[in-house]
Design a protein around this motif. Structure first.
Motif, short mmCIF file in Angstrom:
data_model
loop_
_atom_site.label_atom_id
_atom_site.label_comp_id
_atom_site.label_asym_id
_atom_site.label_seq_id
_atom_site.Cartn_x
_atom_site.Cartn_y
_atom_site.Cartn_z
N ALA A 60 58.64 22.23 2.87
CA ALA A 60 57.77 23.36 4.02
C ALA A 60 56.63 23.76 3.86
O ALA A 60 55.93 23.92 3.05
CB ALA A 60 58.48 24.05 3.89
N VAL A 61 55.83 23.53 5.26
CA VAL A 61 54.19 23.65 5.29
C VAL A 61 53.89 25.24 5.59
O VAL A 61 54.81 25.19 6.93
CB VAL A 61 53.80 22.98 5.45
CG1 VAL A 61 51.89 23.05 5.77
CG2 VAL A 61 53.81 21.69 5.08
N ASP A 62 53.56 25.92 5.30
CA ASP A 62 53.04 27.57 6.07
C ASP A 62 51.41 27.65 5.74
O ASP A 62 51.46 28.06 4.78
CB ASP A 62 53.38 28.81 4.98
CG ASP A 62 53.57 29.73 5.67
OD1 ASP A 62 52.83 30.11 6.47
OD2 ASP A 62 54.75 30.96 5.45
N PRO A 63 51.27 26.53 7.01
CA PRO A 63 50.06 27.68 7.64
C PRO A 63 49.19 28.24 7.05
O PRO A 63 48.04 28.66 6.64
CB PRO A 63 49.66 26.51 8.74
CG PRO A 63 50.96 25.12 8.44
CD PRO A 63 51.90 26.58 8.37
N GLN A 66 48.44 29.39 3.42
CA GLN A 66 48.55 27.85 2.85
C GLN A 66 49.00 27.44 1.72
O GLN A 66 48.68 27.19 0.40
CB GLN A 66 47.24 27.79 2.13
CG GLN A 66 45.79 28.18 3.24
CD GLN A 66 44.34 28.62 3.36
OE1 GLN A 66 44.40 28.39 2.26
NE2 GLN A 66 43.64 28.93 3.88
N ARG A 67 50.41 27.48 2.02
CA ARG A 67 51.74 27.50 0.85
C ARG A 67 51.85 26.48 1.36
O ARG A 67 52.53 25.63 2.28
CB ARG A 67 52.34 28.99 0.46
CG ARG A 67 53.45 28.58 -0.37
CD ARG A 67 54.14 30.22 0.22
NE ARG A 67 55.76 30.07 -0.84
CZ ARG A 67 55.52 30.58 -2.58
NH1 ARG A 67 54.89 30.29 -3.13
NH2 ARG A 67 57.01 30.23 -2.88
N ILE A 68 53.02 25.87 0.39
CA ILE A 68 54.67 24.63 0.83
C ILE A 68 55.06 24.88 -0.21
O ILE A 68 55.15 25.68 -1.75
CB ILE A 68 53.95 23.38 -0.29
CG1 ILE A 68 53.53 22.82 -1.30
CG2 ILE A 68 52.99 23.04 1.25
CD1 ILE A 68 53.77 21.76 -1.18
N ASP A 69 56.84 25.02 0.12
CA ASP A 69 57.82 24.99 -0.92
C ASP A 69 58.49 23.86 -0.49
O ASP A 69 58.83 23.01 0.10
CB ASP A 69 58.93 26.46 -0.28
CG ASP A 69 58.26 27.70 0.16
OD1 ASP A 69 58.43 28.68 -1.08
OD2 ASP A 69 57.45 28.26 0.95
N ALA A 70 58.65 23.57 -2.06
CA ALA A 70 59.66 22.36 -1.50
C ALA A 70 60.37 21.61 -2.85
O ALA A 70 60.79 22.48 -3.94
CB ALA A 70 57.70 20.80 -2.18
N SER A 71 60.98 20.59 -3.06
CA SER A 71 61.94 20.29 -3.25
C SER A 71 62.14 18.52 -3.56
O SER A 71 61.20 18.05 -2.21
CB SER A 71 63.67 20.29 -3.66
OG SER A 71 63.97 20.02 -2.46
N THR A 196 58.95 20.00 6.88
CA THR A 196 59.44 21.09 7.22
C THR A 196 57.92 22.05 8.11
O THR A 196 57.84 22.39 7.45
CB THR A 196 59.88 22.27 6.99
OG1 THR A 196 61.41 21.40 6.57
CG2 THR A 196 60.50 23.43 7.85
N VAL A 197 57.84 22.65 9.31
CA VAL A 197 56.61 23.06 10.01
C VAL A 197 56.85 24.28 10.84
O VAL A 197 57.91 23.56 11.55
CB VAL A 197 55.59 22.17 10.63
CG1 VAL A 197 54.91 20.72 9.70
CG2 VAL A 197 56.05 21.67 11.58
N PRO A 198 56.30 25.22 11.78
CA PRO A 198 56.47 25.81 12.14
C PRO A 198 56.33 25.17 13.73
O PRO A 198 55.64 24.63 13.98
CB PRO A 198 55.10 27.21 12.02
CG PRO A 198 54.87 26.82 10.60
CD PRO A 198 55.08 25.53 10.51
#
Length: 576
Positions: A60-63, A66-71, A196-198
């Protein structure tokens, strides 16, 4: 393109990049460890004991942050008994939990102090056993200081302020944003990438789009790619528009063409998109079938120069024109689908197999459009950039940094391509292109469906050339690949005799034939023992190597390069 030092660095004498991409302010980040910054080298024994079957990546990319949450759920099968998984992941992406075969693993069973993630398995794997490890992690991935050469994530924005994100990690490796085996031979058989993106942003990816799902304010794109090169898995996020078409290949299959571009560039984007079929047909005619015809020929506009991301090549050349009739950057990156993604170097020491061949495709393609002038113009620019600091091949396992920062660097591009030109003149077109084809596909008769991506090294290519040509050309490769300096051709004319003598580094044998034009006649001197002589009439016009077949030391080039170093550095450059 190097880690990403693009081939044009070999050609260009410019000293800096004039970038048009607007970038977002970058937060302070902890430095990479030496382990994470390094890519390749000798593969640890623990990694050689497993085969990488499958990677399921959820990112999941949060522009805005500037962060990612991942598995990442990674599946391995044991080549030999093992009780440990050894992976690579930047420690600046903290791990919150790990599961093995669906069961939580105690924190004491894994550690990642320096970017090498060691997972102690709850059971020992026998040969042929499989294991599934899921790693949960999150954080701010390393920001590229100068992508693609100094890589990582690029957090940028479009002219109207929308997020525009890209990853480029060839130099530092896949471990900058997912747990992997950061080695050329660490390719997984299959990757399922969920990004996953906004909304309303778009996330083009490698391989085939399996589906898109909505969840409130976000959208998830599911891409599936077969045998992707580790550094060629990429993240791309932006407000993209898309161009699509189908291409009917000379081999009878239909290949999807897709280009994701930024709004406002439609006219230029369509012009570039119209180049796709011509490039594809040329490469298939010269090399062989497009390796990923059942997936796509994909390109995405990026906020950095470019990169050979498998089936989703990064393009950031700003639609520049140079009079050649084609976009050199797109053509170079596209060539890597064959030289890099289909045939992958077994070690970073063999990186010239990617870059020399992909670079040689530019003069070949230019020749198809502009004739011989276009071909030799490219070769001349390459020749002016040859550095000869180190041998193209060291003969031992290398990291990316050892090749680019302490080794041959840009010579794996231009010098390697010039060597291929000389090899082609030596053995002829039939043997040269047959050898190229066997290198790429592992067989001389590739057709869609009868080959798969594979690894190759320098010794493989030499053996292929020797077999196809029916000659032992070890002397040729010993000088051009394993020596830093180029061979010198000593030319002496005394009376009616022209004498030639090769001076190869360390007095290596170098029986390279030499053509000599005397007035209107061209003579070939075999140079069997590195020497040759020819009777020439007094007053005759003599031209050595009239058709520029030889890669050799040229004093005029050395003089030019020395002069250039003394000139003031330019503040702007039209090329990279």
């Amino acid at each position: 393109m190097h880690a990403l030092r693009p081939a044009l660095l070999v050609l260009s004498l410019a000293l800096c990049l004039d970038s048009h991409a607007a970038t977002t302010a970058q937060p302070q980040q902890p430095p990479l460890t030496a382990q994470t910054e390094s890519s390749g080298g000798v593969m640890p024994a623990e990694q050689t004991r497993v085969h990488f079957d499958h990677a399921e990546l959820h990112i999941a990319v949060d522009p805005s942050k500037q962060r990612i949450d991942a598995s990442a759920t990674l599946t391995f099968s044991a080549r030999s008994p093992t009780d440990v998984l050894l992976l690579d992941l930047d420690r600046n992406l903290p791990i919150s939990a790990i599961e093995v075969d669906g069961k939580p693993l105690a924190a004491a069973s894994w550690s990642n102090p320096d970017g090498r993630l060691r997972i102690q398995l709850p059971r020992k794997l026998a040969t042929g056993d499989t294991v599934h490890a899921t790693v949960h992690y999150a954080g701010q991935p390393h920001i590229a200081k100068n992508a693609p050469w100094d890589g990582g994530f690029v957090w940028s924005h479009t002219a109207d302020g929308q997020p525009w994100v890209g990853s480029a990690v060839e130099g530092e490796g896949c471990d900058l944003f997912w747990p992997c085996i950061d080695h050329p031979q660490g390719k997984p058989d299959l990757v399922d990438l969920y990004v996953t993106v906004p909304k309303p942003l778009v996330a083009p990816g490698n391989g085939v789009l399996i589906g898109v799902s909505d969840d409130g304010d976000t959208r998830t794109y599911h891409w599936r790619a077969k045998h992707p090169t580790t550094y060629a898995i990429s993240i791309n996020v932006g407000p993209f528009k898309e161009l699509q078409a189908n291409y009917r290949s000379r081999y009878g299959n239909t290949i999807p063409l897709q280009y994701w571009y930024l709004e406002g560039n439609e006219q230029q984007a369509r012009a570039l998109f119209n180049e796709f079929p011509r490039m594809l047909d040329f490469n298939e005619a010269v090399i062989g079938p497009y390796p990923f015809g059942d997936e796509k020929m994909g390109v995405v506009e990026t906020p950095y120069e470019g990169m050979e991301h498998q089936t989703i090549n990064a393009y950031g050349n700003h639609y520049k024109k140079d009079g050649s009739g084609f976009d050199w950057l797109l053509q170079h990156e596209f060539a890597h689908e064959w030289f890099g993604n289909q045939m992958t170097n077994a070690d970073w020491d063999d990186m010239w197999l990617h870059e020399a061949f992909a670079t040689y495709m530019q003069p070949l393609y230019s020749q198809s459009i502009n004739g011989d002038m276009g071909y030799y113009a490219w070769l001349q620019r390459m020749r002016l950039g040859v550095e000869n600091h180190a041998p193209i091949v060291s003969g031992k396992s290398e990291t990316e940094a050892q090749v680019y920062d302490h080794g041959p660097d840009q010579d794996i591009y231009g010098k390697g391509a010039l060597m291929l030109h000389s090899l082609r003149q030596l053995i002829g077109d039939q043997a040269f292109f047959d050898s190229l084809r066997v290198l790429v596909y592992g067989r001389p008769d590739p057709k869609p469906g009868n080959f798969a991506p594979h690894y190759a090294d320098t010794h493989d290519f030499i053996a292929i050339v020797n077999k196809v040509s029916g000659r032992d050309l070890s002397w040729f490769f010993n000088v051009y690949l394993y020596e830093a300096a180029l061979p010198k051709l000593d030319v002496q004319r005394q009376g009616d005799t022209l004498s030639l003598h090769w001076q190869a580094p360390h007095d290596r044998p170098f029986p390279m034939p030499v053509e000599v034009q005397v007035d209107d006649a061209v003579h070939v001197l075999p140079m069997d023992r590195g020497t040759g002589a020819l009777a020439v009439p007094t007053g005759a016009l003599v031209i050595v190597d009239p058709h520029s077949k030889l890669l050799r030391d040229l004093p005029q080039v050395t003089e030019y390069q020395q002069w250039l170093k003394q000139q003031p550095k330019r503040q702007k450059a039209t090329q990279n």
